[in-house]
Every structure is written in structure tokens, then in C-alpha cells.
Design an enzyme around this catalytic site. Structure first.
Site, PDB file in Angstrom:
ATOM      1  N   CYS A  53       2.995  31.770 -28.250  1.00 56.61           N
ATOM      2  CA  CYS A  53       2.552  32.361 -29.385  1.00 56.61           C
ATOM      3  C   CYS A  53       1.264  33.175 -29.420  1.00 56.61           C
ATOM      4  O   CYS A  53       0.316  32.448 -29.022  1.00 56.61           O
ATOM      5  CB  CYS A  53       2.508  31.333 -30.424  1.00 56.61           C
ATOM      6  SG  CYS A  53       1.756  31.793 -32.096  1.00 56.61           S
ATOM      7  N   CYS A  85      -1.402  32.171 -31.923  1.00 56.41           N
ATOM      8  CA  CYS A  85      -1.900  30.775 -31.379  1.00 56.41           C
ATOM      9  C   CYS A  85      -3.191  30.737 -30.303  1.00 56.41           C
ATOM     10  O   CYS A  85      -3.997  30.131 -30.432  1.00 56.41           O
ATOM     11  CB  CYS A  85      -0.792  29.821 -30.763  1.00 56.41           C
ATOM     12  SG  CYS A  85       0.338  29.575 -31.985  1.00 56.41           S
TER      13      CYS A  85
END
Length: 297
Positions: free
Chosen positions: A31, A34
Site C-alpha cells: 500500500c 500506508c
């Protein structure tokens, strides 16, 4: 930052959140957002110095935890307090937005205790002078900053510097009472400077007063002499002697000078909680009452 799994979730999150709020960061290695949010969260955790605990949950590895919290997208952060989720956000927020989120839900930071050496530095006359000078430079129009700065210079005996600092507001002495008070103090200092022999001058005032208790000129000169020497209560006592005999003498000169001394004596009010009244200096309060009793009698 701690990596949390189903095995240690109870200890690291549920139990821990009963004493310290816990922020869970649901993320995954693939991600991109993230990876942007992670360092921000770690930086904020360090800055908040124990106000909350940061843990990370790998959503791919810990799908059971993700399902339990209903995670639909990542990154998602959930704040736990007392074993229960209380707030959450989704997406890679900026540092300021993360702090804004936390500040809405975390207990306020405890007030830091000022180190003793910092307190000593804060009361050092030169350190105080620098702080006051900076306050005037930051806000030249502030009456309080200007008053405190000039007053401190006069207290230190730096009369010429005080006059320079006072010059920009000297025209306001008729409008701002505390500026008028400073001007009266500087006039008293100049009055003393014009007497070459200090000992004989003070003895002369006392001799005149002894010969005639209603020699208000001599009493006023003595009061100014005491004022220049920062012998505030002695000066106030002398002015009271005039006021008790003639409240209106010389167009209220004694009363105006008395009030000026009270302005100078009064220390800045300490900060107090909303709704509370700052304590008043006991000596100033006493002499205010004495003035009121004389003026109203």
C-alpha cells in the site's frame, strides 16, 4: 511502534488502552499511502511523548483483526481508549491533520514543570530585559509591553535607555495613565540629578518640614526624592501627609503622584484559571485603601 497480531492483541491493545490510548494503524506492505502515513505516525508518536501508543497491524497477515474492525480500505487508523474504539480516520493524512485528530480525543498534555535553572534564568534582570525588549519589538503599539520595558530599564538605573524607549509614546502621557506614571518617575529622577549634594538636599527637606508641617513643597520634593530612589512606601507616606492636610493641593499633584507610584509598584498579574481573580499585592492594596479613606473623608 509495535507490530500487533491476533496473539498479542489483547495485551498490546485492549489491556494497554485502559491506561494509555492506543492508535492502531491497519496497513499492508504493497500500500503506497500506508508507506507515506507510517513515518508520519511514528514522528507524531515521538512528539507526543507517551500521550498515546502506536501499534501496526498488517491487514494481509491479520485478516481476522481487519474483519473484526470492519476495515474496508487501508490505511485506516482506529483510536482505542478503555478497550473500546472511540474514533478513526482513513487515508494518508498530513502530520498536522493527524495531530488535529489526536488532540480532539486525547487527554490534554500535562503542564511541564519548569526546571529550577530556567526559573532562575527567567528572573535574571538581563534575561527579563531581553524578553521585554523583544515584546516591544514584536508589538510596538502594546501599552503593556512598553510600560513593562521602560519600567524595567528605570528599575535597573538605565535612565537614558529608558528615555529613548519612552520617546515614541511620550505624547500619550495625557491619554495613558501608566505612561503618565512613568513620566512622573523620570521627572523625579531628573529632579534628584539637578541637586549636586544629595545629603544636604535631603536634610534641607527634613528641616523645612520640621519647621512647618504644612510646607507641602518641601514634602513633595522629599517624596520625589524618595521616588527616584525607589523607596516607594516612604514616598507614599510623605504624599499621604500632604493629602491628609490638603487633598486638592497644587491641582491634585500629590494624589496624581501617589497613583503613579502605585502603578509602578504593582507587579504584572499572574495567570489564573478562567473565572478566578488574580491575587493583589498586599502592600499596594493597603496603600490603595489608605488613599481612598483620605480622599473620601
Amino acid at each position: 511502534m509495535i507490530d500487533v497480531t491476533i496473539a498479542n492483541f489483547k495485551d498490546e491493545v485492549l489491556t494497554a488502552s485502559r491506561t494509555t490510548p492506543v492508535l492502531i494503524d491497519f496497513w499492508a506492505p504493497w500500500c503506497g499511502p500506508c508507506k507515506s502515513l507510517g513515518p508520519v505516525l511514528e514522528k507524531v508518536e515521538a512528539a507526543y511523548a507517551g500521550r498515546f501508543k502506536l501499534v501496526k497491524v498488517d491487514s494481509d497477515q491479520e485478516q481476522q483483526l481487519g474483519e473484526a474492525f470492519g476495515i474496508r480500505s487501508i490505511p485506516t487508523c482506529i483510536l482505542m481508549v478503555g478497550g473500546q474504539p472511540v474514533a478513526s480516520f482513513t487515508g494518508a493524512l498530513s502530520e498536522s491533520k493527524v495531530k488535529e485528530f489526536l488532540d480532539q480525543h486525547l487527554p490534554p498534555a500535562p503542564e511541564e514543570e519548569v526546571p529550577e535553572e530556567a526559573l532562575m534564568l527567567d528572573t535574571d534582570p538581563e534575561a527579563v530585559l531581553q524578553r521585554l525588549q523583544q515584546a516591544v519589538a514584536t508589538d510596538p503599539a502594546s501599552e503593556t509591553a512598553r510600560f513593562d520595558y521602560v519600567k524595567h530599564l528605570l528599575t535597573l538605573g538605565r535612565d537614558d535607555d529608558a528615555k529613548v524607549a519612552f520617546a515614541p509614546v511620550i505624547a500619550q502621557t495625557g491619554l495613558v495613565r501608566r505612561f503618565d506614571s512613568l513620566k512622573r518617575w523620570m521627572d523625579a529622577i531628573d529632579f534628584v540629578a539637578n541637586h549636586a549634594d544629595a545629603a544636604s538636599a535631603e536634610a534641607s527637606f527634613d528641616a523645612k518640614i520640621t519647621a512647618n508641617k504644612r510646607d507641602f513643597e518641601a514634602r513633595f520634593d522629599k517624596a520625589r526624592w524618595l521616588m527616584a530612589g525607589q523607596r516607594w512606601t516612604d514616598a507614599l507616606d510623605e504624599l499621604l501627609e500632604i493629602l491628609m492636610r490638603d487633598k486638592a493641593w497644587s491641582d491634585g499633584l500629590a494624589r496624581k503622584t501617589y497613583i503613579a507610584i502605585l502603578d509602578i509598584m504593582e507587579a504584572p498579574k499572574p495567570k489564573v484559571a478562567d473565572g478566578q481573580i488574580p491575587p493583589e499585592d498586599a502592600t499596594v492594596a493597603t496603600y490603595r485603601r489608605r488613599l481612598s479613606s483620605v480622599v473620601l473623608s
